[in-house]
Design a protein around this motif. Structure first.
Motif, mmCIF file in Angstrom:
data_model
loop_
_atom_site.group_PDB
_atom_site.id
_atom_site.type_symbol
_atom_site.label_atom_id
_atom_site.label_comp_id
_atom_site.label_asym_id
_atom_site.label_seq_id
_atom_site.Cartn_x
_atom_site.Cartn_y
_atom_site.Cartn_z
ATOM 1 N N UNK A 1 0.826 -1.202 0.000
ATOM 2 C CA UNK A 1 0.000 0.000 0.000
ATOM 3 C C UNK A 1 0.865 1.259 0.000
ATOM 4 N N UNK A 2 1.979 1.224 0.705
ATOM 5 C CA UNK A 2 2.910 2.361 0.690
ATOM 6 C C UNK A 2 3.471 2.567 -0.712
ATOM 7 N N UNK A 3 3.848 1.469 -1.370
ATOM 8 C CA UNK A 3 4.348 1.573 -2.744
ATOM 9 C C UNK A 3 3.272 2.137 -3.668
ATOM 10 N N UNK A 4 2.044 1.674 -3.499
ATOM 11 C CA UNK A 4 0.939 2.182 -4.320
ATOM 12 C C UNK A 4 0.739 3.680 -4.097
ATOM 13 N N UNK A 5 0.896 4.118 -2.854
ATOM 14 C CA UNK A 5 0.744 5.540 -2.559
ATOM 15 C C UNK A 5 1.800 6.372 -3.279
#
Length: 409
Positions: A81-85
C-alpha cells in the motif's frame, strides 16, 4: 524444528489464513531482536553504519529472488500500500503539472485490493483521473478468460478515445485469490498504448516464482511478511530506473530529494528491524526448507490437495484451475450456508473462528456460477480462501470441512 519455529501460534486454532498476515518463524524473530538490541545499545553508531549496510544486504537478497538486474531499482517500504501511494502520488502530480488531462484513466480490476484502489482514489482521482474496472468473476478455468476481460476493457477505452495512463495489475488477487498471467497482461497493455504499468504482487514473493525482468512492468511491489517469513511489516518496490527520480516516499523527512533509496531508508526515527531481518528469513528458507522453489511447489500442492478435498466433501467446486492457484485456493461453500452478502460472509468467518476455532477468509461474489451440484437460486456464490504453509496439518482442513458440514445440515 517446525514445532519450535512456530510455537508462538495459539494452540487449538486451525490457522489456514497465512495469506492475510503470514507468520514469522522464531529464529527470524530472534534475528530481528538482535538487530533491535544493536540499535538500543548505540543508536548513533548504528545509524551511521550497520543500518545502511543491513538494508543493502536485504535489497540484494530480494534482487536475487525476483531476478532484478539492478539492486538500485529496489527500495524497501512497509507494505505494498505504501508503494501504491508513491505511484498514485506521482499520478496526481501528472495532472497538476498538466502532463495528464481530466478524464485520463487508470485501469484496474473490480476485485483489486481495496486499500490499493483507495490510494489511487485519494491521490489520482481527486486530481482528475477516473478508474476503469476490468470485471473478474469465479470460476475461472483458464488464463484466457482473464486476458479476454482485459482486452475488452482496453478496446472499450480505445473506442471512447480514453487515454489510459496507468494499468494496475494484481499478480495474485487477494479475494478472490487468482494468479493472473502478469507478463501477458503487461504486454497486452503496452500494445494498447498504456503508458505505465504497476503490478501489485502483494502475495507473490515466496508464493510463486518471480522475475521482474520477464514481467517488464514499470513498477512491481510485494510484501515479504506474507509468504517469505519476514517480520511485520516489510515490502519491496521495484521501479524502472527512468521513474526513480519522480517517485517520493509519502512520508517526507530529511532525505527528501536525495533519491528514492535515501528517502525510504530513513523515514525519521522508527523501527527498521523488520527490513533488516529479511536476510534471516531467506536463510531460514534455504537452510531448513530446501530453498524457495521447493517451498513454493510444496505449498501449491498442499493448497490444491486440500481445496479439492474440501470441494469433494461439500459437493461444490474449486474457484480456479490448479494453474491459476498458488499457495492459496478458492473453494465454493455449500448453498445451505446461505451466505448471500459480504456482511454474511464476514459473519460466517467470525462464527467459524469463535465456534470452531477455524481462521479462514470467506468471500461473497455477486453473480458468478455456482457449481452444478448446487440447487440454489442465489444471486451470488460464497467461497473460502484456504492457504497452505509449512506449519499446516491435514487436521486443520478437516476441522474446516467438518465445521462447514455441520453448519450446512
Amino acid at each position: 524444528m517446525l514445532a519450535r519455529e512456530f510455537s508462538h501460534h495459539r494452540q487449538g486454532i486451525a490457522r489456514i489464513n497465512n495469506g492475510s498476515f503470514g507468520s514469522c518463524p522464531r529464529s527470524v524473530l530472534e534475528a530481528q531482536q538482535r538487530w533491535h538490541r544493536q540499535w538500543l545499545e548505540q543508536p548513533d553508531e548504528f545509524y551511521f553504519g550497520p543500518l545502511e549496510k543491513g538494508l543493502r544486504a536485504s535489497r540484494e537478497a530480494i534482487a536475487s529472488i525476483i531476478r532484478a538486474p539492478d539492486v538500485e531499482e529496489i527500495v524497501l517500504v512497509d507494505n505494498v500500500t505504501t508503494a501504491a501511494a508513491m505511484i498514485a502520488q506521482d499520478m496526481a502530480w501528472g495532472f497538476l503539472e498538466k502532463r495528464f488531462h481530466p478524464g485520463d484513466a487508470i485501469l484496474m480490476l473490480n476485485c483489486s485490493y481495496a486499500a490499493v484502489k483507495k490510494c489511487f482514489e485519494a491521490y489520482a482521482v481527486r486530481a482528475g483521473a477516473r478508474i476503469i474496472e476490468v470485471e473478474l468473476a469465479l470460476p475461472i478455468l483458464s488464463a484466457r478468460q482473464i486476458i479476454d476481460s482485459f482486452q475488452r476493457s482496453l478496446e472499450q477505452a480505445a473506442k471512447s478515445s480514453t487515454t489510459i495512463r496507468l494499468a494496475v495489475i494484481d499478480h495474485i488477487t487477494s479475494m478472490p485469490s487468482v494468479v493472473l498471467p502478469a507478463r501477458d497482461l503487461v504486454a497486452l497493455c503496452r500494445d494498447a498504448g498504456v503508458e505505465q504499468i504497476f503490478v501489485d504482487g502483494a502475495h507473490a514473493i515466496g508464493n510463486i516464482e518471480l522475475s521482474v525482468e520477464e514481467i517488464d512492468a514499470d513498477y512491481y511491489s510485494s510484501n515479504l511478511h506474507k509468504w517469505l517469513f519476514a517480520p511485520h511489516s516489510v515490502a519491496f518496490l521495484h521501479a524502472k530506473a527512468k521513474h526513480l527520480e519522480r517517485l517520493h516516499h509519502p512520508v517526507v523527512s530529511h532525505n527528501f530529494k536525495l533519491g528514492l533509496f535515501s528517502e525510504c531508508s530513513w523515514v525519521g526515527t522508527r523501527d527498521y528491524t523488520s527490513q533488516l531481518a529479511v536476510t534471516a528469513a531467506v536463510e531460514f528458507i534455504d537452510g531448513n526448507l530446501g530453498g524457495l522453489s521447493s517451498l513454493i511447489a510444496f505449498n501449491h500442492r498442499g493448497a490444491m490437495a486440500m481445496a479439492e478435498m474440501l470441494a469433494a466433501a461439500w459437493g461444490t467446486q474449486c474457484g480456479t484451475c490448479a494453474e491459476l492457484a498458488s499457495s492459496m485456493a478458492m473453494v465454493e461453500l455449500p448453498a445451505k450456508l446461505e451466505v448471500a452478502s459480504e456482511e454474511a460472509a464476514l459473519e460466517m468467518r467470525t462464527r467459524l473462528r469463535r465456534e470452531f476455532g477455524v481462521e479462514v477468509p470467506i468471500c461473497f461474489q455477486a453473480g458468478g456460477s455456482p457449481s452444478a451440484n448446487s440447487k440454489s437460486k442465489r444471486s451470488g456464490t460464497a467461497y473460502a480462501r484456504v492457504s497452505h504453509q509449512i506449519y499446516n496439518k491435514l487436521e486443520d482442513y478437516a476441522r474446516l470441512r467438518d465445521a462447514v458440514k455441520s453448519l450446512a445440515r
